[in-house]
Design a protein around this motif. Structure first.
Motif, PDB file in Angstrom:
ATOM      1  N   GLU A   7      27.172  30.383  27.889  1.00 49.23           N
ATOM      2  CA  GLU A   7      28.279  30.847  28.720  1.00 49.23           C
ATOM      3  C   GLU A   7      28.870  29.689  29.521  1.00 49.23           C
ATOM      4  O   GLU A   7      28.154  28.837  30.038  1.00 49.23           O
ATOM      5  N   ILE A  17      31.442  37.393  36.105  1.00 51.40           N
ATOM      6  CA  ILE A  17      30.741  38.585  36.554  1.00 51.40           C
ATOM      7  C   ILE A  17      31.372  39.737  35.784  1.00 51.40           C
ATOM      8  O   ILE A  17      32.510  39.645  35.338  1.00 51.40           O
ATOM      9  N   GLU A  18      30.687  40.828  35.634  1.00 45.18           N
ATOM     10  CA  GLU A  18      31.101  41.937  34.765  1.00 45.18           C
ATOM     11  C   GLU A  18      32.599  42.240  34.781  1.00 45.18           C
ATOM     12  O   GLU A  18      33.228  42.313  33.740  1.00 45.18           O
ATOM     13  N   THR A  19      33.178  42.414  35.938  1.00 47.00           N
ATOM     14  CA  THR A  19      34.574  42.846  35.989  1.00 47.00           C
ATOM     15  C   THR A  19      35.536  41.772  36.499  1.00 47.00           C
ATOM     16  O   THR A  19      36.704  42.054  36.715  1.00 47.00           O
ATOM     17  N   ARG A  20      35.050  40.559  36.690  1.00 44.41           N
ATOM     18  CA  ARG A  20      35.935  39.521  37.202  1.00 44.41           C
ATOM     19  C   ARG A  20      35.419  38.124  36.871  1.00 44.41           C
ATOM     20  O   ARG A  20      34.248  37.934  36.565  1.00 44.41           O
ATOM     21  N   THR A  21      36.335  37.164  37.001  1.00 42.15           N
ATOM     22  CA  THR A  21      36.013  35.757  36.807  1.00 42.15           C
ATOM     23  C   THR A  21      36.449  34.994  38.052  1.00 42.15           C
ATOM     24  O   THR A  21      37.553  35.207  38.561  1.00 42.15           O
ATOM     25  N   LYS A  27      39.249  41.496  35.418  1.00 43.36           N
ATOM     26  CA  LYS A  27      39.416  41.745  33.983  1.00 43.36           C
ATOM     27  C   LYS A  27      40.286  42.964  33.693  1.00 43.36           C
ATOM     28  O   LYS A  27      40.969  43.008  32.685  1.00 43.36           O
ATOM     29  N   ASP A  28      40.263  43.955  34.550  1.00 41.46           N
ATOM     30  CA  ASP A  28      40.944  45.211  34.251  1.00 41.46           C
ATOM     31  C   ASP A  28      42.236  45.377  35.048  1.00 41.46           C
ATOM     32  O   ASP A  28      42.476  46.414  35.648  1.00 41.46           O
TER      33      ASP A  28
END
Length: 184
Positions: free
Chosen positions: A3, A15-19, A124-125
């Motif tokens: 990674e 991280i799961e929902t963000r960078t 991300k979303d």
């Protein structure tokens, strides 16, 4: 290869929902290199009351050091758009830097000392709507009366592009300065 965590001094945290993108190690090295790692913090990168103009009678400073600070700060703007305007303003004086400009640019370093942990956040979303903001001052440069334009573009909630530069022509009104910015 694994990674992505570091790339060209950019620290990337996935991280799961963000960078998150930041440059804390580069910032710390920059502060140490230019001797501001032990100074007091500044709340802003540039004083709102500072109006720099030609300081031909001021004490001359080392041009190599001044240009080194400007170049290092320009590289740092990849993850720190909050310093872009101030770096652009002080970068205009690289040909003949004097003590007043050097003191002003040291303030950016003092600001960075207190904000080393600032990161760009990319969720991300978020939507893919393109949003653009632009602004300009009116004839703020005391030397040639040109305006400075700035824009930033978002893709959804993600900041993807930004810039700040002096306009190439002299605006005769605030509306014209804004029009030139929107056109660029």
């Amino acid at each position: 290869m694994g990674e992505l965590s570091f790339f060209l001094s950019l620290q990337v945290k996935l991280i799961e929902t963000r960078t998150f993108i930041s440059q804390p190690k580069y910032t710390a090295e920059l502060l140490k290199k230019f001797g501001t790692d032990t100074c007091a913090d500044a709340a802003t990168p540039m004083s709102s009351s500072v109006k720099l103009d030609k300081d031909e009678d001021g004490q001359v400073v080392d041009i190599t050091t001044y240009r080194g600070i400007i170049g290092s700060l320009l590289y740092l703007t990849a993850s720190r758009p909050d310093i872009l305007f101030a770096v652009g303003v002080f970068g205009r004086f690289q040909a003949n830097p004097n003590q007043s400009y050097y003191t002003a640019i040291k303030r950016i370093l003092k600001y960075l000392k207190g904000t080393q942990d600032v990161e760009l956040w990319y969720p991300k979303d978020s939507s893919f709507n393109i949003i653009s903001y632009s602004d300009a001052d009116y004839a703020d440069c005391k030397i040639d009366r040109k305006s400075t334009s700035g824009t930033c573009q978002f893709l959804g909630d993600r900041l993807v592009s930004w810039y700040s530069k002096k306009q190439t022509s002299v605006a005769t009104s605030t509306a014209e300065a804004e029009y030139l910015t929107a056109g660029s």
